[in-house]
Motif scaffolding. Structure first.
Motif, PDB file in Angstrom:
ATOM      1  N   UNK A  77      11.650  13.333  16.509  1.00 55.88           N
ATOM      2  CA  UNK A  77      10.581  13.273  15.517  1.00 55.88           C
ATOM      3  C   UNK A  77       9.692  12.059  15.794  1.00 55.88           C
ATOM      4  N   UNK A  78       8.393  12.262  15.737  1.00 53.65           N
ATOM      5  CA  UNK A  78       7.456  11.165  15.977  1.00 53.65           C
ATOM      6  C   UNK A  78       6.813  10.656  14.689  1.00 53.65           C
ATOM      7  N   UNK A  79       7.017  11.402  13.605  1.00 52.72           N
ATOM      8  CA  UNK A  79       6.521  10.999  12.291  1.00 52.72           C
ATOM      9  C   UNK A  79       7.600  11.300  11.260  1.00 52.72           C
ATOM     10  N   UNK A  80       7.692  10.456  10.253  1.00 55.34           N
ATOM     11  CA  UNK A  80       8.693  10.641   9.206  1.00 55.34           C
ATOM     12  C   UNK A  80       8.027  10.565   7.848  1.00 55.34           C
ATOM     13  N   UNK A  81       8.266  11.588   7.025  1.00 51.70           N
ATOM     14  CA  UNK A  81       7.776  11.617   5.647  1.00 51.70           C
ATOM     15  C   UNK A  81       8.966  11.396   4.731  1.00 51.70           C
ATOM     16  N   UNK A  82       8.953  10.292   3.998  1.00 52.85           N
ATOM     17  CA  UNK A  82      10.069   9.921   3.123  1.00 52.85           C
ATOM     18  C   UNK A  82       9.652  10.169   1.682  1.00 52.85           C
ATOM     19  N   UNK A  83      10.398  11.044   1.001  1.00 57.42           N
ATOM     20  CA  UNK A  83      10.075  11.454  -0.367  1.00 57.42           C
ATOM     21  C   UNK A  83      11.131  10.901  -1.318  1.00 57.42           C
ATOM     22  N   UNK A  84      10.861   9.808  -2.032  1.00 52.68           N
ATOM     23  CA  UNK A  84      11.830   9.304  -3.009  1.00 52.68           C
ATOM     24  C   UNK A  84      11.931  10.241  -4.214  1.00 52.68           C
ATOM     25  N   UNK A  85      13.140  10.522  -4.630  1.00 48.16           N
ATOM     26  CA  UNK A  85      13.360  11.384  -5.797  1.00 48.16           C
ATOM     27  C   UNK A  85      13.651  10.471  -6.988  1.00 48.16           C
ATOM     28  N   UNK A 136      11.186  -1.774  13.272  1.00 48.65           N
ATOM     29  CA  UNK A 136      12.229  -1.405  14.224  1.00 48.65           C
ATOM     30  C   UNK A 136      11.797  -0.248  15.120  1.00 48.65           C
ATOM     31  N   UNK A 137      10.982   0.652  14.556  1.00 53.58           N
ATOM     32  CA  UNK A 137      10.511   1.818  15.311  1.00 53.58           C
ATOM     33  C   UNK A 137       8.980   1.841  15.287  1.00 53.58           C
ATOM     34  N   UNK A 138       8.327   0.947  16.033  1.00 55.76           N
ATOM     35  CA  UNK A 138       6.854   0.858  15.966  1.00 55.76           C
ATOM     36  C   UNK A 138       6.155   2.113  16.496  1.00 55.76           C
ATOM     37  N   UNK A 139       6.862   2.916  17.276  1.00 57.62           N
ATOM     38  CA  UNK A 139       6.263   4.133  17.826  1.00 57.62           C
ATOM     39  C   UNK A 139       6.259   5.290  16.837  1.00 57.62           C
ATOM     40  N   UNK A 140       6.915   5.124  15.690  1.00 55.97           N
ATOM     41  CA  UNK A 140       7.038   6.181  14.692  1.00 55.97           C
ATOM     42  C   UNK A 140       6.049   5.941  13.552  1.00 55.97           C
ATOM     43  N   UNK A 141       5.357   6.994  13.137  1.00 51.27           N
ATOM     44  CA  UNK A 141       4.474   6.905  11.968  1.00 51.27           C
ATOM     45  C   UNK A 141       5.287   7.228  10.720  1.00 51.27           C
ATOM     46  N   UNK A 142       5.289   6.313   9.753  1.00 51.97           N
ATOM     47  CA  UNK A 142       6.025   6.496   8.505  1.00 51.97           C
ATOM     48  C   UNK A 142       5.046   6.783   7.369  1.00 51.97           C
ATOM     49  N   UNK A 143       5.381   7.756   6.542  1.00 52.39           N
ATOM     50  CA  UNK A 143       4.634   8.021   5.310  1.00 52.39           C
ATOM     51  C   UNK A 143       5.637   8.000   4.167  1.00 52.39           C
ATOM     52  N   UNK A 144       5.447   7.069   3.240  1.00 49.20           N
ATOM     53  CA  UNK A 144       6.384   6.888   2.134  1.00 49.20           C
ATOM     54  C   UNK A 144       5.747   7.314   0.823  1.00 49.20           C
ATOM     55  N   UNK A 189      -1.693  12.402   4.626  1.00 50.84           N
ATOM     56  CA  UNK A 189      -1.910  10.987   4.953  1.00 50.84           C
ATOM     57  C   UNK A 189      -1.595  10.685   6.414  1.00 50.84           C
ATOM     58  N   UNK A 190      -0.891  11.579   7.098  1.00 46.39           N
ATOM     59  CA  UNK A 190      -0.542  11.357   8.496  1.00 46.39           C
ATOM     60  C   UNK A 190      -1.690  11.779   9.410  1.00 46.39           C
ATOM     61  N   UNK A 191      -1.838  11.061  10.535  1.00 50.62           N
ATOM     62  CA  UNK A 191      -2.920  11.374  11.468  1.00 50.62           C
ATOM     63  C   UNK A 191      -2.687  12.717  12.164  1.00 50.62           C
ATOM     64  N   UNK A 192      -1.412  13.057  12.396  1.00 50.61           N
ATOM     65  CA  UNK A 192      -1.071  14.311  13.083  1.00 50.61           C
ATOM     66  C   UNK A 192      -0.064  15.085  12.235  1.00 50.61           C
ATOM     67  N   UNK A 193      -0.530  15.771  11.209  1.00 51.12           N
ATOM     68  CA  UNK A 193       0.382  16.432  10.269  1.00 51.12           C
ATOM     69  C   UNK A 193       1.007  17.706  10.833  1.00 51.12           C
ATOM     70  N   UNK A 194       1.838  17.532  11.866  1.00 53.62           N
ATOM     71  CA  UNK A 194       2.500  18.660  12.511  1.00 53.62           C
ATOM     72  C   UNK A 194       3.933  18.744  11.992  1.00 53.62           C
TER      73      UNK A 194
END
Length: 295
Positions: free
Chosen positions: A190-198, A219-227, A123-128
């Motif tokens: 980190x420029x992207x964060x993947x948050x995995x709820x357990x 708060x961090x508009x420069x960061x891409x979040x994937x929840x 789902x992220x534009x830059x999955x690095x």
């Protein structure tokens, strides 16, 4: 299985949608095994609680197989569930009660979490993975063993992938919290964060997580979040329960270790508390001991 009743025991949520999802899960599980008798109950925040659920399952059954439909074992699984089963044995001496271990944090759940993480990366534009931080987000417990099981999942995900950072956060009870871990990962580049709820199903905490991530994104508009989201309906969860019913050898072992444990019985006076009132809106909780352990 003709004389066996399977009792699926959920945690219970103040958000009725969470309890409804567990009932829907049970209905889907019955469709997979139409010859099985599958009952459901909850530990708290529901109409059908443990004692009632055990009594219902015992009707017209010679064997009741209890399955704690809970990811991590803390006070509910280690204290309240074995005590309730012991009391049910006294009420139904002709019925054999046995209890599997909770779902646990084994390779089966790891595969489910890996699937969640793979979908978030797509789902992220830059999955690095070198610039994407992973945060495994659990419920949190005052039981160190339960928190340690989640930490094991974070380490296994790190070992099986190429991510620079795989961290652990909790929504309550213990630390670190999500905001602190996000701040740390941003500081580390980190420029992207993947948050995995357990979490197996939706509930109050899942809604809170969505609100937290929305605030963090502002708060961090420069960061891409994937929840990610809860995963109780994943095929891997059904397969894990099938293996428990079939009695297949699982890495975490067979029966619940606290059933019949003398140390559990010695600790009951301090830690065990009753949840029979929890389906009554607005009822006073003042009788709960100040040191409460939660699954």
């Amino acid at each position: 299985m003709n004389d066996t009743a399977i009792l699926l025991v959920g945690h219970g949520s103040r958000n009725r949608d969470g309890n409804t999802e567990i009932l829907h899960f049970a209905a889907q599980w019955r469709e997979r095994h139409p010859a099985w008798r599958i009952e459901t109950c909850f530990i708290e925040h529901a109409d059908v609680l443990l004692d009632d659920g055990l009594d219902r399952a015992a009707r017209d059954a010679r064997h009741v197989l209890v399955i704690p439909f809970i990811l991590n074992a803390a006070g509910h699984v280690k204290m309240e569930l074995p005590a309730a089963i012991e009391a049910a044995r006294a009420r139904h001496p002709a019925v054999r009660f046995s209890c599997t271990r909770h779902l646990g944090m084994g390779r089966e759940i790891l595969q489910v979490l890996q699937g969640q993480l793979d979908r978030l990366m797509k789902a992220l534009d830059m999955p690095d993975p070198q610039t994407t931080g992973v945060i495994l987000l659990g419920r949190g417990s005052s039981d160190a063993g339960a928190n340690g099981e989640l930490a094991k999942m974070a380490r296994w995900l790190f070992e099986d992938n190429d991510f620079e950072l795989v961290d652990l956060a909790f929504t309550g009870v213990t630390w670190p919290r999500l905001e602190s871990v996000v701040q740390r990962q941003v500081r580390l580049g980190m420029t992207q964060l993947a948050i995995v709820p357990v979490y197996l199903f939706t509930g109050v905490l899942m809604e809170r997580i969505k609100a937290q991530v929305a605030r963090l994104h502002a708060q961090y508009p420069q960061i891409a979040f994937a929840l990610g989201t809860h995963f109780g309906f994943d095929k891997g969860v059904f397969d894990l329960l099938d293996a428990k019913v079939a009695g297949h050898a699982l890495p975490e072992g067979g029966l619940l270790e606290c059933d019949g444990c003398k140390y559990r019985q010695a600790a009951e006076a301090e830690h065990l508390h009753d949840h029979s009132h929890t389906h009554v809106p607005g009822h006073d909780h003042a009788h709960v001991p100040p040191v409460a352990v939660h699954a």
